[in-house]
Design an enzyme around this catalytic site. Sequence first.
Site, PDB file in Angstrom:
ATOM      1  N   TRP A  95      40.823  17.627 146.510  1.00 18.86           N
ATOM      2  CA  TRP A  95      41.248  17.875 145.462  1.00 18.86           C
ATOM      3  C   TRP A  95      40.476  19.012 144.935  1.00 18.86           C
ATOM      4  CZ3 TRP A  95      44.936  14.248 143.984  1.00 18.86           C
ATOM      5  CH2 TRP A  95      44.734  13.030 144.679  1.00 18.86           C
ATOM      6  N   GLU A 155      39.470  20.476 141.440  1.00 17.68           N
ATOM      7  CA  GLU A 155      38.459  19.818 140.642  1.00 17.68           C
ATOM      8  C   GLU A 155      37.144  19.876 141.561  1.00 17.68           C
ATOM      9  OE1 GLU A 155      39.018  18.275 138.026  1.00 17.68           O
ATOM     10  OE2 GLU A 155      41.248  18.155 138.074  1.00 17.68           O
TER      11      GLU A 155
END
Length: 587
Positions: A490, A493
């Site tokens: 991810w 993030e």
Amino acid sequence: MSPRSAPPDRNSGSDETGFVRRPGQTVAELIAGYLRWRGVQRVYGLCGGHIQPIWDALARLGVAIIDVRHECAAVYMAHAEAELTGRLAVAMVTAGPGLTNAVTGLANASTSRAPVLLLSGRPPRPQTGRGALQELPQRAIVAPLCRAALTADRAREVLPRLDEAVLAAAGWDAPPGPAYLDFPTDLLTEHLQPRDTAGWVPAPAQPPEILPSPAGLARARDLIAAARRPVVIAGREAAAAGPELARLLADTAIPYLDSGESRGALPADHPSVVSAARGRTMREADLVITLDRNLNFQLAYGSSAAFNPEARFLRVARHASQFADNRRGDVELQCSVPAFVAALADGPGPAKLDEGWTAELREAHVAATRKLAQRAQEIPPGADGFMHPYRLLHEVGRVLEPDAAVVADGGDILSFARVALSARTYLDCGALGCLGVGVPFANAAALLAPGRQVVAVIGDGSFGFTAMEIDTAVRHGLAPVYVIANNQAWNIEKTDQRQRFGGRAVGVDLPGCRYDRLAQSLGAAGRRVTNADELPEALAWAGDHAPAVLDVLVTQDAQSPDSLSGVAVVPPDQALTKWQLTEEGRA
Ligand SMILES: Cc1ncc(C[n+]2csc(CCOP(=O)(O)OP(=O)(O)O)c2C)c(N)n1
Ligand SMILES: [Mg+2]
């Protein structure tokens, strides 16, 4: 209220088109007949006993059932259909968890103002309130996300509630968006009496055009005539005015910025497009004309840190939520955008236009676009040895056909794609930042236009939410190409965590997944790509074997524009750090 012209008759029909109210029909047959009469050709859904009579009646009437693997995907697909056609689209899910699974789709359709009708079932009336199977407070769950959240408890309520839901979704009273209607399942098999449909008359579903008031139009014209540096910022309804808007802007030479929801309304090579000079245009414009576009975080809430503090605002929209928000207009016009554009086309443009300024913006836009394309082509791999996402997108861009539909879903990759890929038909996560739309949006685009090239660029994390929908594509013979930008994380993030939390990265890695093999296991084509030089051939192969997944390894060592500007950080005052610093006088 401004005068209304004759309503365009888009989602309507007549009794002769097959909508038959016959005594002896069941309620489920009435619902199916109504939908078909409204022009609904397909319903996206996932089966369940509570809705089964409608499901079966639809199939018997020849309305296609597009069966998916998760209810949320049904709503995402309906959302995509609504965006692509500008018309109402329908999804249907069963009671209880079927409905709760659909909630994120409703939220996304609400934020994106996509007209979606969601139908569901409820426990039988005699069991209601007694702890029935799949019993939940369904309307209460979806009400904040829906333009209307309704139930029909008796046969004679069915047609009025269907109309109410359809009109709410289409945007009569509030911006278009989702509407919800459910039925207790025992009602669906009841047989109709003549009185149950008596008095109902077929009427249009599409809201009528609202013309600008002559006085409002005159004030708008005055603002435009006095502007030296005007800019148009387009939102949802501007897309409906596409060719007229393109002509108006070409005639007046007013610079133009799109937003996610109007992307593709103008061709990328239109002389008014200055999107690669967005920040400067917003900072320097002395008149900002918003067309059905609220000033949300994507437009810095209209903040004077991003916009010229002296700028005047001309806000045009059908609904107040799109013109009376964070920065009120000097002139606010409540009307349809196409009607406003048509009215302006008859009058003079900005008499004092600063042509040097518009030429500079355009040059800056063209130069930045060219520079990015060059950079994307040559950009080296990251420290981990994997290709840069820009390189991937450069190769994707090269194979796009003129009418291709492009879908983008993810964190970093969404942001890279927004600047590096250009297509007239472009769907992405929208202002809700709704990860997981990629596969269902691509499937819907492929379903609606067989033969059209559909390419979805999806982050590996985002792909996981709805990867199972590849099976929906296989079963329904749909042929999109899903390009997975696989950085095994991810990543937007991960970068944020590293930068703000002492180098730590927790719960952000997704190592070792083989998305090519996942596709193969579902009957689609799949191939892993590690080398950028392989991409042209791999993309051609994927097009020939679609539905196909290209599992492309990309570097984690690449910071996207959204990551750099702080979208992932979510600062308290302003979603875009650069603008926040300006506001605080620190930039
Ligand atoms: C449904 C949902 N869950 C979580 C988030 C928060 N979020 C935003 S971007 C992102 C990372 C996306 O990862 P990926 O799809 O792999 O794209 P990448 O950033 O790696 O390119 C996350 C978790 C979100 N916006 N939506
Ligand atoms: Mg990723």
